[in-house]
Design a protein around this motif. Sequence first.
Motif, short mmCIF file in Angstrom:
data_model
loop_
_atom_site.label_atom_id
_atom_site.label_comp_id
_atom_site.label_asym_id
_atom_site.label_seq_id
_atom_site.Cartn_x
_atom_site.Cartn_y
_atom_site.Cartn_z
N ASP A 162 0.85 -1.02 0.00
CA ASP A 162 0.16 0.00 -0.16
C ASP A 162 0.87 1.25 -0.07
OD1 ASP A 162 -1.78 2.25 0.62
OD2 ASP A 162 -3.07 0.64 1.77
N ALA A 163 0.84 2.21 -0.89
CA ALA A 163 1.68 3.33 -1.10
C ALA A 163 1.63 4.16 0.12
CB ALA A 163 1.15 4.20 -2.44
N GLN A 164 0.52 4.16 0.83
CA GLN A 164 0.73 4.99 2.06
C GLN A 164 1.74 4.52 3.14
OE1 GLN A 164 -3.37 4.83 3.51
NE2 GLN A 164 -2.97 3.24 5.08
N PHE A 165 2.24 3.43 2.98
CA PHE A 165 3.06 3.04 3.97
C PHE A 165 4.56 2.91 3.28
CE2 PHE A 165 -0.83 0.79 5.30
CZ PHE A 165 -0.95 1.38 6.36
N ARG A 166 4.88 3.49 2.08
CA ARG A 166 6.03 3.47 1.43
C ARG A 166 6.49 4.93 1.32
NH1 ARG A 166 6.69 -1.68 -1.17
NH2 ARG A 166 8.85 -1.11 -1.58
N PRO A 167 7.69 5.30 1.11
CA PRO A 167 8.16 6.79 0.90
C PRO A 167 7.46 7.21 -0.22
CG PRO A 167 10.13 5.25 1.06
CD PRO A 167 9.01 4.59 1.02
N GLU A 168 6.98 8.50 -0.13
CA GLU A 168 6.29 9.20 -1.17
C GLU A 168 6.96 9.05 -2.68
OE1 GLU A 168 4.15 13.43 -2.08
OE2 GLU A 168 4.36 12.88 0.02
N HIS A 169 8.20 9.65 -2.36
CA HIS A 169 9.20 9.67 -3.30
C HIS A 169 9.70 8.23 -3.73
CE1 HIS A 169 12.06 11.24 -6.66
NE2 HIS A 169 12.97 11.18 -5.54
N GLY A 170 9.80 7.75 -4.99
CA GLY A 170 10.25 6.58 -4.90
C GLY A 170 11.86 6.41 -4.81
N GLY A 171 12.39 7.71 -5.13
CA GLY A 171 14.14 7.70 -5.10
C GLY A 171 14.42 7.21 -3.46
N LYS A 172 13.61 7.30 -2.52
CA LYS A 172 13.97 6.98 -1.19
C LYS A 172 13.20 5.52 -0.85
CE LYS A 172 13.82 11.65 0.48
NZ LYS A 172 13.09 12.76 1.42
#
Length: 150
Positions: free
Chosen positions: A86-96
């Motif tokens: 779920d994207a809410q539990f991942r860094p907003e910016h994919g580079g992180k």
Amino acid sequence: PTPSSATATATSADVPLSEQIGIEGVHHVAVIVESLARSMAFYVGLLGLPVNPDRPTAKLPYDGAWLMIGPEMVHLMELPNPDPTDAQFRPEHGGKDRHFCIGVRNLAPLVAMLQREGIAFTASKSGRPAIFFRDPDCNTLEVVEGLKWR
């Protein structure tokens, strides 16, 4: 494969291991997916990656596919994912976040497709012509334009 004494070279503290073993590059990147069909629609249907028919799928104890990214591959593996999907539990910016990077000559058609399909992406924070976006399982892809590494 087992090491061959015919191809073995003398080791030396002065020669880095990477040179001793003769690294040739990245063979493939493995990506865990929940649904192979959904991921094939994304990677093959949207991104246009061709399937490598020479790689084994029936020999593995899980469903999967090998897709070509230039001379390298991405191995989609349908397995339980230990990471949050779920994207809410991942860094907003994919580079992180964990990601793999694809080099391209022209980024504009990809950006247009992502916008058309409503797939969120972020620009590289470094100012390079690069974007980060996620597949349906929240795996991050970076795509950079004009990067010469070979």
